[in-house]
Each structure stands twice: as structure tokens, then as C-alpha cells.
Design a protein around this motif. Structure first.
Motif, PDB file in Angstrom:
ATOM      1  N   ILE A   1       0.832  -1.200   0.000  1.00 21.53           N
ATOM      2  CA  ILE A   1       0.000   0.000   0.000  1.00 21.53           C
ATOM      3  C   ILE A   1       0.869   1.253   0.000  1.00 21.53           C
ATOM      4  CG2 ILE A   1      -2.013  -1.045   1.129  1.00 21.53           C
ATOM      5  CD1 ILE A   1      -1.055   0.146   3.765  1.00 21.53           C
ATOM      6  N   GLU A   2       0.314   2.341  -0.534  1.00 24.36           N
ATOM      7  CA  GLU A   2       0.907   3.669  -0.455  1.00 24.36           C
ATOM      8  C   GLU A   2      -0.150   4.599   0.126  1.00 24.36           C
ATOM      9  OE1 GLU A   2       2.074   4.657  -4.393  1.00 24.36           O
ATOM     10  OE2 GLU A   2       3.835   3.332  -4.402  1.00 24.36           O
ATOM     11  N   LEU A   3       0.150   5.263   1.230  1.00 26.55           N
ATOM     12  CA  LEU A   3      -0.837   6.052   1.944  1.00 26.55           C
ATOM     13  C   LEU A   3      -0.773   7.533   1.583  1.00 26.55           C
ATOM     14  CD1 LEU A   3      -0.449   4.467   5.511  1.00 26.55           C
ATOM     15  CD2 LEU A   3      -2.036   3.796   3.686  1.00 26.55           C
ATOM     16  N   ASP A   4      -1.943   8.136   1.446  1.00 28.19           N
ATOM     17  CA  ASP A   4      -2.070   9.576   1.208  1.00 28.19           C
ATOM     18  C   ASP A   4      -3.106  10.100   2.195  1.00 28.19           C
ATOM     19  OD1 ASP A   4      -2.181  12.168   0.229  1.00 28.19           O
ATOM     20  OD2 ASP A   4      -3.508  11.649  -1.453  1.00 28.19           O
ATOM     21  N   VAL A   5      -2.663  10.844   3.223  1.00 27.09           N
ATOM     22  CA  VAL A   5      -3.565  11.329   4.257  1.00 27.09           C
ATOM     23  C   VAL A   5      -4.228  12.623   3.796  1.00 27.09           C
ATOM     24  CG1 VAL A   5      -3.775  12.160   6.625  1.00 27.09           C
ATOM     25  CG2 VAL A   5      -2.243  10.243   6.099  1.00 27.09           C
ATOM     26  N   ILE A   6      -5.560  12.640   3.815  1.00 28.42           N
ATOM     27  CA  ILE A   6      -6.348  13.814   3.458  1.00 28.42           C
ATOM     28  C   ILE A   6      -7.107  14.261   4.704  1.00 28.42           C
ATOM     29  CG2 ILE A   6      -8.228  14.709   2.031  1.00 28.42           C
ATOM     30  CD1 ILE A   6      -7.463  12.631  -0.091  1.00 28.42           C
ATOM     31  N   ASP A   7      -6.739  15.406   5.247  1.00 33.36           N
ATOM     32  CA  ASP A   7      -7.385  15.934   6.451  1.00 33.36           C
ATOM     33  C   ASP A   7      -8.411  16.978   6.016  1.00 33.36           C
ATOM     34  OD1 ASP A   7      -8.139  17.014   8.887  1.00 33.36           O
ATOM     35  OD2 ASP A   7      -6.104  17.062   9.692  1.00 33.36           O
TER      36      ASP A   7
ATOM     37  N   ALA B   1      -9.533  21.686  -6.280  1.00 32.72           N
ATOM     38  CA  ALA B   1      -8.402  21.444  -7.173  1.00 32.72           C
ATOM     39  C   ALA B   1      -7.382  20.472  -6.598  1.00 32.72           C
ATOM     40  CB  ALA B   1      -7.716  22.765  -7.524  1.00 32.72           C
ATOM     41  N   ASP B   2      -7.199  20.493  -5.279  1.00 34.50           N
ATOM     42  CA  ASP B   2      -6.217  19.610  -4.650  1.00 34.50           C
ATOM     43  C   ASP B   2      -6.809  18.260  -4.306  1.00 34.50           C
ATOM     44  OD1 ASP B   2      -3.723  18.857  -3.240  1.00 34.50           O
ATOM     45  OD2 ASP B   2      -4.995  18.976  -1.474  1.00 34.50           O
ATOM     46  N   VAL B   3      -7.972  18.261  -3.684  1.00 39.87           N
ATOM     47  CA  VAL B   3      -8.493  17.016  -3.138  1.00 39.87           C
ATOM     48  C   VAL B   3      -9.133  16.112  -4.194  1.00 39.87           C
ATOM     49  CG1 VAL B   3     -10.774  17.958  -2.519  1.00 39.87           C
ATOM     50  CG2 VAL B   3      -9.838  16.020  -1.252  1.00 39.87           C
ATOM     51  N   SER B   4      -9.805  16.673  -5.183  1.00 42.71           N
ATOM     52  CA  SER B   4     -10.519  15.840  -6.156  1.00 42.71           C
ATOM     53  C   SER B   4      -9.586  14.916  -6.942  1.00 42.71           C
ATOM     54  CB  SER B   4     -11.343  16.718  -7.111  1.00 42.71           C
ATOM     55  OG  SER B   4     -12.357  17.401  -6.414  1.00 42.71           O
ATOM     56  N   PRO B   5      -8.450  15.404  -7.459  1.00 41.32           N
ATOM     57  CA  PRO B   5      -7.545  14.493  -8.156  1.00 41.32           C
ATOM     58  C   PRO B   5      -6.965  13.410  -7.245  1.00 41.32           C
ATOM     59  CG  PRO B   5      -7.068  16.769  -8.739  1.00 41.32           C
ATOM     60  CD  PRO B   5      -8.002  16.812  -7.579  1.00 41.32           C
ATOM     61  N   ARG B   6      -6.770  13.724  -5.982  1.00 39.66           N
ATOM     62  CA  ARG B   6      -6.232  12.724  -5.057  1.00 39.66           C
ATOM     63  C   ARG B   6      -7.238  11.606  -4.803  1.00 39.66           C
ATOM     64  NH1 ARG B   6      -4.239  16.527  -0.257  1.00 39.66           N
ATOM     65  NH2 ARG B   6      -3.498  14.581   0.700  1.00 39.66           N
TER      66      ARG B   6
ATOM     67  N   GLY C   1      -7.395   9.514  -8.015  1.00 38.84           N
ATOM     68  CA  GLY C   1      -6.221   8.674  -8.224  1.00 38.84           C
ATOM     69  C   GLY C   1      -6.068   7.545  -7.230  1.00 38.84           C
ATOM     70  N   ALA C   2      -6.872   7.548  -6.183  1.00 38.42           N
ATOM     71  CA  ALA C   2      -6.778   6.489  -5.173  1.00 38.42           C
ATOM     72  C   ALA C   2      -7.394   5.196  -5.683  1.00 38.42           C
ATOM     73  CB  ALA C   2      -7.480   6.930  -3.895  1.00 38.42           C
ATOM     74  N   ASP C   3      -6.801   4.082  -5.263  1.00 35.55           N
ATOM     75  CA  ASP C   3      -7.370   2.761  -5.548  1.00 35.55           C
ATOM     76  C   ASP C   3      -8.325   2.316  -4.454  1.00 35.55           C
ATOM     77  OD1 ASP C   3      -5.811   2.166  -7.949  1.00 35.55           O
ATOM     78  OD2 ASP C   3      -4.085   1.986  -6.606  1.00 35.55           O
ATOM     79  N   ALA C   4      -8.195   2.915  -3.271  1.00 38.65           N
ATOM     80  CA  ALA C   4      -9.001   2.513  -2.115  1.00 38.65           C
ATOM     81  C   ALA C   4      -8.992   3.647  -1.102  1.00 38.65           C
ATOM     82  CB  ALA C   4      -8.449   1.233  -1.495  1.00 38.65           C
TER      83      ALA C   4
END
Length: 226
Positions: A65-71, A99-104, A107-110
């Protein structure tokens, strides 16, 4: 769904589909799963970041897994959704917030949603983020890390399962539930029953990875909704 959101979704769903490489060949099926970890509360004095730090520290060593934290507290998503009332939907503030959160999210798989239970449910801030998006959730798995009183946030999770089902997302069966985190977390921010909680986190992520890989392959071979 507003014109602004639809425009951003369109931009996010064009080009290379997540899970593929530029020449169209399927990516390696064991490629790390891109997991967006969403901190759902914005309330003052919240424990969301502490719980999230524990969770990411517990599973962050995994190579699958690769984690991307969105607060959500870092976002300025408006509550009012223009476009439904006949007024212009495209505003600089809305575009900037998405603009920042929508692409993230696209692009997430889960996803892993970290949520408290407030008044028998989940926070309005979390629902607002969910409602600003649609295609970004589709055909992807969602896991949960919840915290609360005696119930450990489980009532919030059960309600979120219904919401994500409507968005064509797949919620995994097992979840991580921290009961009474105000007294159940040590000074280091880790659960006092860390062995049990760590085991629950591993089990949930194992399921998330299984479904994430299966759905990523399915989306690559046959785009969802086509």
C-alpha cells in the motif's frame, strides 16, 4: 452534482486510468495500492489526527500500500453547493477547494475513512466531502477506522456503509473500532490495547488490499459504467 464538480470529475477521469501504464498494458497486479486515508472530523479538540497517526504508523510499513492522508480540516469546502438554485456554479473559491483534493480521490485505488461518532452518527464535514464527489468513489473499496464511546464509533460506520453503497463503492466487512479513545489512548497516542487494535488494522487492510486489487483489475479491463 454541480457543473464545477462535473468539470473536475471529467478532467480526473480522462487520460491514463489508474492501474494502467501509458502503452495500455495492465500494470503489475501486485503494484502497491494507493490508499487515501481521510480524517473526517474538524471539531476543535478532535482526536482524528492522533488516531490517524497511530493507524498510518501501524500499517505504513507494508509494501502493498501507499498512503495519502487527506485531512478535511485542511480543506475549505463550502457547505453551500451552487448550481442547484440556478446561480452560477463556477466560483474561484469552489474550484480552488476542489483542485487539490478531487484528483487525489480520483487517483486512489481505495479509501480508509477515520471517523468519530458524534450524536449517533458521523460528522457533517465528512458528508460534505463525500457529497462534493461522485465518480471518484465508484468501484473502489472503503475501510473504516472509527472511535467513540462504548460503541467505538460503530454506529457512524454502519451509516457510512449505506452512503458509500449509494455511491457504488464497496465497503470491506472488517473495521477498526477504538472504544473510549479519550481514556483508551496512552500519552504516546497509541491504544492501550495496541495488540488487539493492531491486529484489527492488519485484518481490515488485508481485506482492503484484496478488494482493491480485484477492483483495480476490473476497472482496467472494463471501465466501470461503460
Amino acid at each position: 452534482m454541480t457543473e464545477t464538480t462535473n468539470a473536475i470529475e471529467s478532467a480526473n477521469t480522462t487520460g491514463t486510468e489508474p492501474g494502467t501504464v501509458p502503452d495500455g498494458r495492465s500494470a503489475r497486479r501486485d503494484a502497491p495500492l494507493r490508499v487515501a486515508v481521510i480524517v473526517g472530523s474538524v471539531r476543535g479538540g478532535r482526536l482524528g489526527p492522533t488516531v490517524t497517526d497511530w493507524f498510518t504508523g501501524t500499517v505504513g510499513h507494508r509494501t502493498d500500500i501507499e498512503l495519502d492522508v487527506i485531512d478535511i480540516a485542511d480543506l475549505e469546502l463550502p457547505v453551500h453547493m451552487p448550481g442547484w438554485d440556478g446561480l452560477p456554479a463556477s466560483t474561484a473559491g469552489t474550484q480552488s477547494a476542489l483542485a487539490d483534493v478531487s484528483p487525489r480521490l480520483a487517483g486512489a485505488d481505495a479509501f480508509v475513512v477515520v471517523t468519530p461518532e458524534y450524536n449517533h452518527s458521523f460528522p457533517a464535514s465528512l458528508k460534505n466531502l463525500i457529497d462534493w464527489h461522485y465518480t471518484q468513489w465508484q468501484a473502489k473499496p472503503v475501510g473504516f477506522v472509527s472511535y467513540g464511546g462504548l460503541g467505538g464509533g460503530l454506529r457512524a460506520v454502519e451509516q457510512l456503509r449505506q452512503v458509500f453503497a449509494e455511491l457504488h463503492a464497496m465497503t470491506v466487512r472488517d473495521s477498526v473500532s477504538l472504544h473510549g479513545p479519550w481514556s483508551g489512548l496512552g500519552p504516546d497516542g497509541k491504544p492501550l490495547d495496541e495488540t488487539v487494535c493492531g491486529g484489527a488494522a492488519k485484518g481490515m487492510v488485508d481485506q482492503l488490499v484484496w478488494w482493491g486489487r480485484a477492483l483495480r483489475t476490473a476497472r482496467t479491463d472494463h471501465p466501470y459504467g461503460s
